[in-house]
Structures are given as structure tokens and as C-alpha cells.
Design a protein around this motif. Structure first.
Motif, PDB file in Angstrom:
ATOM      1  N   GLY A 133      -6.220 -13.505  28.482  1.00 18.79           N
ATOM      2  CA  GLY A 133      -5.754 -12.148  28.738  1.00 18.79           C
ATOM      3  C   GLY A 133      -6.109 -11.618  30.103  1.00 18.79           C
ATOM      4  O   GLY A 133      -6.289 -10.410  30.283  1.00 18.79           O
ATOM      5  N   GLY A 134      -6.205 -12.503  31.088  1.00 15.99           N
ATOM      6  CA  GLY A 134      -6.511 -12.076  32.446  1.00 15.99           C
ATOM      7  C   GLY A 134      -7.959 -11.706  32.678  1.00 15.99           C
ATOM      8  O   GLY A 134      -8.277 -11.028  33.666  1.00 15.99           O
ATOM      9  N   ARG A 135      -8.865 -12.147  31.784  1.00 17.09           N
ATOM     10  CA  ARG A 135     -10.289 -11.859  31.933  1.00 17.09           C
ATOM     11  C   ARG A 135     -11.096 -13.129  31.700  1.00 17.09           C
ATOM     12  O   ARG A 135     -10.663 -14.037  30.970  1.00 17.09           O
ATOM     13  CB  ARG A 135     -10.734 -10.789  30.920  1.00 17.09           C
ATOM     14  CG  ARG A 135      -9.983  -9.482  30.989  1.00 17.09           C
ATOM     15  CD  ARG A 135     -10.490  -8.501  29.955  1.00 17.09           C
ATOM     16  NE  ARG A 135     -11.844  -8.043  30.279  1.00 17.09           N
ATOM     17  CZ  ARG A 135     -12.117  -7.038  31.108  1.00 17.09           C
ATOM     18  NH1 ARG A 135     -11.142  -6.370  31.684  1.00 17.09           N
ATOM     19  NH2 ARG A 135     -13.357  -6.680  31.331  1.00 17.09           N
ATOM     20  N   ALA A 136     -12.265 -13.190  32.288  1.00 18.57           N
ATOM     21  CA  ALA A 136     -13.215 -14.259  31.972  1.00 18.57           C
ATOM     22  C   ALA A 136     -13.827 -13.945  30.615  1.00 18.57           C
ATOM     23  O   ALA A 136     -14.321 -12.836  30.385  1.00 18.57           O
ATOM     24  CB  ALA A 136     -14.302 -14.338  33.033  1.00 18.57           C
ATOM     25  N   THR A 137     -13.796 -14.924  29.726  1.00 15.53           N
ATOM     26  CA  THR A 137     -14.280 -14.689  28.364  1.00 15.53           C
ATOM     27  C   THR A 137     -15.531 -15.484  28.027  1.00 15.53           C
ATOM     28  O   THR A 137     -16.200 -15.173  27.034  1.00 15.53           O
ATOM     29  CB  THR A 137     -13.186 -15.034  27.344  1.00 15.53           C
ATOM     30  OG1 THR A 137     -12.785 -16.410  27.534  1.00 15.53           O
ATOM     31  CG2 THR A 137     -11.978 -14.124  27.518  1.00 15.53           C
ATOM     32  N   ALA A 138     -15.846 -16.510  28.826  1.00 20.79           N
ATOM     33  CA  ALA A 138     -17.050 -17.297  28.565  1.00 20.79           C
ATOM     34  C   ALA A 138     -17.444 -18.058  29.816  1.00 20.79           C
ATOM     35  O   ALA A 138     -16.599 -18.414  30.646  1.00 20.79           O
ATOM     36  CB  ALA A 138     -16.833 -18.269  27.402  1.00 20.79           C
ATOM     37  N   LEU A 139     -18.740 -18.290  29.946  1.00 20.86           N
ATOM     38  CA  LEU A 139     -19.303 -19.068  31.051  1.00 20.86           C
ATOM     39  C   LEU A 139     -19.901 -20.333  30.455  1.00 20.86           C
ATOM     40  O   LEU A 139     -20.851 -20.263  29.667  1.00 20.86           O
ATOM     41  CB  LEU A 139     -20.374 -18.258  31.780  1.00 20.86           C
ATOM     42  CG  LEU A 139     -19.938 -16.896  32.334  1.00 20.86           C
ATOM     43  CD1 LEU A 139     -21.138 -16.151  32.918  1.00 20.86           C
ATOM     44  CD2 LEU A 139     -18.855 -17.065  33.387  1.00 20.86           C
ATOM     45  N   ALA A 140     -19.342 -21.478  30.830  1.00 21.51           N
ATOM     46  CA  ALA A 140     -19.786 -22.758  30.273  1.00 21.51           C
ATOM     47  C   ALA A 140     -20.836 -23.377  31.202  1.00 21.51           C
ATOM     48  O   ALA A 140     -20.503 -23.961  32.239  1.00 21.51           O
ATOM     49  CB  ALA A 140     -18.607 -23.695  30.096  1.00 21.51           C
ATOM     50  N   PHE A 141     -22.094 -23.214  30.841  1.00 20.74           N
ATOM     51  CA  PHE A 141     -23.194 -23.825  31.582  1.00 20.74           C
ATOM     52  C   PHE A 141     -23.478 -25.213  31.019  1.00 20.74           C
ATOM     53  O   PHE A 141     -22.986 -25.587  29.953  1.00 20.74           O
ATOM     54  CB  PHE A 141     -24.444 -22.946  31.486  1.00 20.74           C
ATOM     55  CG  PHE A 141     -24.319 -21.628  32.187  1.00 20.74           C
ATOM     56  CD1 PHE A 141     -24.572 -21.516  33.545  1.00 20.74           C
ATOM     57  CD2 PHE A 141     -23.931 -20.484  31.491  1.00 20.74           C
ATOM     58  CE1 PHE A 141     -24.454 -20.297  34.203  1.00 20.74           C
ATOM     59  CE2 PHE A 141     -23.811 -19.262  32.134  1.00 20.74           C
ATOM     60  CZ  PHE A 141     -24.070 -19.166  33.494  1.00 20.74           C
ATOM     61  N   ALA A 142     -24.302 -25.962  31.733  1.00 20.11           N
ATOM     62  CA  ALA A 142     -24.641 -27.304  31.272  1.00 20.11           C
ATOM     63  C   ALA A 142     -25.406 -27.261  29.961  1.00 20.11           C
ATOM     64  O   ALA A 142     -25.282 -28.165  29.127  1.00 20.11           O
ATOM     65  CB  ALA A 142     -25.456 -28.032  32.339  1.00 20.11           C
ATOM     66  N   ASP A 143     -26.198 -26.198  29.741  1.00 18.71           N
ATOM     67  CA  ASP A 143     -27.053 -26.150  28.558  1.00 18.71           C
ATOM     68  C   ASP A 143     -26.458 -25.340  27.410  1.00 18.71           C
ATOM     69  O   ASP A 143     -26.850 -25.507  26.261  1.00 18.71           O
ATOM     70  CB  ASP A 143     -28.423 -25.565  28.924  1.00 18.71           C
ATOM     71  CG  ASP A 143     -28.334 -24.135  29.449  1.00 18.71           C
ATOM     72  OD1 ASP A 143     -27.238 -23.737  29.870  1.00 18.71           O
ATOM     73  OD2 ASP A 143     -29.363 -23.437  29.440  1.00 18.71           O
ATOM     74  N   ALA A 144     -25.514 -24.462  27.707  1.00 18.21           N
ATOM     75  CA  ALA A 144     -24.958 -23.601  26.663  1.00 18.21           C
ATOM     76  C   ALA A 144     -23.750 -22.859  27.227  1.00 18.21           C
ATOM     77  O   ALA A 144     -23.497 -22.874  28.434  1.00 18.21           O
ATOM     78  CB  ALA A 144     -26.004 -22.600  26.174  1.00 18.21           C
ATOM     79  N   THR A 145     -22.998 -22.225  26.336  1.00 15.45           N
ATOM     80  CA  THR A 145     -21.872 -21.397  26.752  1.00 15.45           C
ATOM     81  C   THR A 145     -22.185 -19.947  26.415  1.00 15.45           C
ATOM     82  O   THR A 145     -22.517 -19.622  25.278  1.00 15.45           O
ATOM     83  CB  THR A 145     -20.582 -21.828  26.051  1.00 15.45           C
ATOM     84  OG1 THR A 145     -20.248 -23.163  26.454  1.00 15.45           O
ATOM     85  CG2 THR A 145     -19.422 -20.902  26.414  1.00 15.45           C
ATOM     86  N   ASP A 146     -22.109 -19.085  27.439  1.00 18.10           N
ATOM     87  CA  ASP A 146     -22.370 -17.661  27.252  1.00 18.10           C
ATOM     88  C   ASP A 146     -21.050 -16.922  27.062  1.00 18.10           C
ATOM     89  O   ASP A 146     -20.176 -16.970  27.938  1.00 18.10           O
ATOM     90  CB  ASP A 146     -23.098 -17.071  28.470  1.00 18.10           C
ATOM     91  CG  ASP A 146     -24.513 -17.606  28.626  1.00 18.10           C
ATOM     92  OD1 ASP A 146     -24.966 -18.376  27.762  1.00 18.10           O
ATOM     93  OD2 ASP A 146     -25.157 -17.250  29.636  1.00 18.10           O
ATOM     94  N   ALA A 147     -20.913 -16.266  25.942  1.00 20.05           N
ATOM     95  CA  ALA A 147     -19.716 -15.446  25.722  1.00 20.05           C
ATOM     96  C   ALA A 147     -19.770 -14.211  26.616  1.00 20.05           C
ATOM     97  O   ALA A 147     -20.841 -13.663  26.897  1.00 20.05           O
ATOM     98  CB  ALA A 147     -19.632 -15.033  24.258  1.00 20.05           C
TER      99      ALA A 147
END
Length: 415
Positions: free
Chosen positions: A232-246
């Protein structure tokens, strides 16, 4: 309390995180490295047995965002330098020595005083500097200034090479003009040379981390961002090496990573793609009595010599040609310059060479056009870094300005 995500704990990320925290956001600051600071950091060097900075970062007293950043974190007293604007120079070709000493006020009467200006120059030689701030985006310094002669060789070339980390004649006149407008054009009160004391980390990084912790920020190191999820034109999650932050709909994300890292995460993003190196050499020898804090070198390999209480350090900007030179050969060559300038007969002392191949983007008109604004195609994702469109070259002032600007947009738009 709203949450905000900041990725990257260099000065751009730290300033963004502090601005958000001050506005009431609960900040999560993630950094790929095990430490904060980015290119502005200090470490204990096992070879020298002392703490050194990764590079000799000079700021000027007219850098307003630097001053405000340090005041905010309680480190306003951690810059050292002369009480007036003085720049010592030495020419290794003919042995000449001189000082450039701008007067305090904005009317530059110093250019009419032979003992304050560059030897062999006239008042009219300096007049084109007054028009540099009007340079267009496609102009180079060679289009606005006389390349050659005493003023160029003994002041302008050394000044602009270090300020822009780019061979001066082909560098952006607009970016060079931004430096002059913010410092020299305002008089000596705005161009006193200052260095972090006792170290970069002690001045810029450690107090900022303590400030953030005191304001409830969550600091996470050793977290490399691998990818972004969007909808929807927004960042919804950050995929790090150790975990994914919503990332919730109302949460801003500020990406304060190097240009090449941002381009990997956002493939459609245009960023500067040419860079220049900086080489620093540290020599474990206390400076001789009376040595200036800073000496510009003409006609040598070294560009600037810094006299710290416990060591002598050298900086060479736009140093691409030195990156593959044998380390011991390079140390000996730079020490020859230091010894000649400071009148030393000491043999080569313990030394360390620090090379950053991609220290800054090339400050040319072409690369300046590739710098993106803070906003991105994703509504809640903003960029920060000295490589973004700050109006300045890649400097500490620009990095701090970029972080504050990105955070300010997020706050104003209620993300």
C-alpha cells in the motif's frame, strides 16, 4: 507513545533518533556494526597502544548544526582549537611558511593585510570567492575561480580538496560555494578550526548514545538490514538478519545507511555511485612545543598535519592513488613530510595507516545531481545521510542536518 525505526547509527542516524525521541517517539535504533558512529568513530589501536580516530575530522566554528548537536548531548565543550581563525601552511617546495588569518567580522579586511593573506596574492584575487555562492548546479570550481597562481596553490586548492574530498578544479562550484557561504563569508568567527577532544567517539558518539538511552530509545547493534517489505505504498516490515520488525501504519522509518546500502534495499533509488578515498596516518610521537593544531602542506604527499597531545596525524583527501601503495612505504613517505614541516629529526616512530576507499561521494556536479531527497516512494520511509541532498558536501554538518531534516518531516507529517 508512537514508535519510530531508525536504521544506521552514524551521525545522521543518531541525530535523527534524537530528534524523534525529543518529539516523544519511542525510537528503535538498529546498526549493522557492533558500534555506533559510522565513519566518525574512535578505537583502541593495538599496534600503537592508544585510542585513535578512524579519521581526522575537522569542523569549523560556523557549523551550526554541529554546535547544536553537541549542546543537546552535553558535549559542547568537547571541541578544541584556537580562539581565533588561524590556518598555518608550509610549502615543502620552497620552504615558505605563512598564516591565513581572517578577521572576526564579516567585512573581510584581512585580504588587504599582507601578513594575514597568502603571500604573493593581491586583494582582487579573492573577489571571485564572494560570487561563489551564486554558482549554478552544473558549474565546477574551475568555471568560477582562477585555477593556478599563488591563491589557488596555497589556499583554495588545499581548502577545497579537503572540504569536498574531490580534486578541486573539477569539483562542484555549488557545493564549494555552500562551504564558503557558511564559514569564510561570515568572517573569522565562523571559520575557527576545531577538532574533537579527546576523541571523536567521546565528543560525538558516546554522549549521544547515553542521551538516547536516557530518553527511552532502544539501541540494537550487530543488526544488518537485509530487506524491506512494503504494501500500500508504505514500508510494513524491516527484515534484519536476526529477526523481522513489523512497522505499523503510523510508524516512520528513517534509513540512515551508506548510499550503496540504500541502493541495494531500494533498487529504484538513484544515489551517488562514485566515491573518493581518504587516507589517514597516525604517528605515536608527541608534537614539538609550539606546533600548531593544524598545518596545511603544499608540495608534499600529506595535505594536513594534526598535532594531538599524544600523536601526530596526517590526512590526505581524494587519496585514491594511495589506497594500493605499500603501507610501510606510505608511512615513511608521509613521515618525511611531517618531519620536514615540524623540524623533526626523529626516525619513523610507531605508526598506523587507516584507509577508507569510499570515504565520501565524489563532489562533482554529476554526482550531486544523483543525491536523493529525504522522501522516498514509500510514504513512511525517509532517507538520511551526508550523501542525500543536504545542500552541503559530505561533512559532519551535512550528516547531522540530514538526520534532523528527515526526522522533522516525519514529525510534521505525523508518521
Amino acid at each position: 507513545m508512537r514508535r519510530a525505526h531508525v536504521v544506521g547509527a552514524g551521525l545522521a542516524g543518531l541525530s535523527a533518533a534524537m530528534t524523534l525521541a525529543e518529539a516523544g517517539y519511542r525510537v528503535r535504533l538498529s546498526e549493522a556494526a557492533p558500534h555506533a558512529g559510522g565513519r566518525c568513530r574512535s578505537y583502541r589501536d593495538p599496534k600503537l597502544g592508544c585510542t585513535i580516530d578512524n579519521g581526522n575530522h575537522l569542523v569549523l566554528s560556523g557549523n551550526a548544526r554541529v554546535a547544536a548537536y553537541l549542546a543537546r548531548i552535553g558535549a559542547g565543550d568537547r571541541l578544541a582549537g584556537p580562539t581565533d581563525a588561524r590556518f598555518d601552511f608550509a610549502d615543502l617546495g620552497d620552504g615558505a611558511r605563512w598564516q591565513v588569518r581572517p578577521n572576526s567580522g564579516p567585512i573581510p579586511w584581512w585580504i588587504a593585510a599582507p601578513r594575514r593573506r597568502v603571500p604573493g596574492t593581491r586583494v582582487r584575487d579573492y573577489l571571485p570567492l564572494a560570487r561563489l555562492g551564486a554558482a549554478g548546479p552544473d558549474e565546477r570550481l574551475a568555471d568560477r575561480l582562477a585555477v593556478g597562481g599563488a591563491l589557488w596553490a596555497r589556499l583554495l586548492d588545499p581548502f577545497f580538496v579537503s572540504a569536498l574530498n574531490t580534486p578541486a578544479a573539477g569539483a562542484s562550484a555549488k557545493l564549494g560555494g555552500a562551504i564558503v557561504t557558511g564559514t569564510l563569508a561570515r568572517g573569522g568567527q565562523a571559520c575557527r578550526p576545531l577538532v574533537a577532544h579527546p576523541t571523536l567517539s567521546a565528543a560525538f558518539v558516546d554522549p549521544a548514545l547515553a542521551w538516547l538511552e536516557a530518553h527511552g530509545a532502544e539501541l540494537r547493534f550487530g543488526r544488518r538490514l537485509r530487506g524491506l517489505e512494503e504494501a500500500g505504498g508504505r514500508a510494513t516490515a524491516l527484515a534484519f538478519a536476526d529477526a523481522t520488525d513489523a512497522v505499523a501504519a503510523h510508524e516512520p522509518v528513517i534509513l540512515a545507511v551508506p548510499a550503496w546500502a540504500a541502493a541495494e534495499l531500494l533498487p529504484t533509488l538513484t544515489v551517488p555511485d562514485r566515491h573518493h578515498a581518504i587516507v589517514n596516518a597516525h604517528f605515536l610521537l608527541a608534537p614539538p612545543p609550539g606546533a600548531p593544531l593544524l598545518t596545511g602542506v603544499v608540495g608534499g604527499t600529506a595535505h594536513w598535519i594534526f598535532a594531538f597531545p599524544d600523536r601526530l596525524s596526517v590526512t590526505v583527501s581524494a587519496a585514491d592513488a594511495l589506497c594500493d601503495e605499500d603501507r610501510e612505504t606510505l608511512a615513511a613517505r608521509l613521515w618525511t613530510d611531517v618531519a620536514a614541516v615540524l623540524g623533526l629529526a626523529d626516525p619513523l616512530p610507531p605508526w598506523q595507516i587507516v584507509r577508507e576507499r569510499r570515504a565520501t561521494f565524489a563532489a562533482t556536479p554529476e554526482q550531486d545531481r544523483r543525491r536523493p531527497p529525504a522522501r522516498t516512494a514509500l510514504a513512511n520511509l525517509l532517507l538520511a545521510g551526508d550523501w542525500t541532498q543536504t545542500g552541503l558536501p559530505a561533512t559532519i554538518e551535512g550528516a547531522i542536518r540530514s538526520g534532523e531534516s528527515a526526522a522533522g518531516i516525519a514529525i510534521a507529517e505525523g508518521r
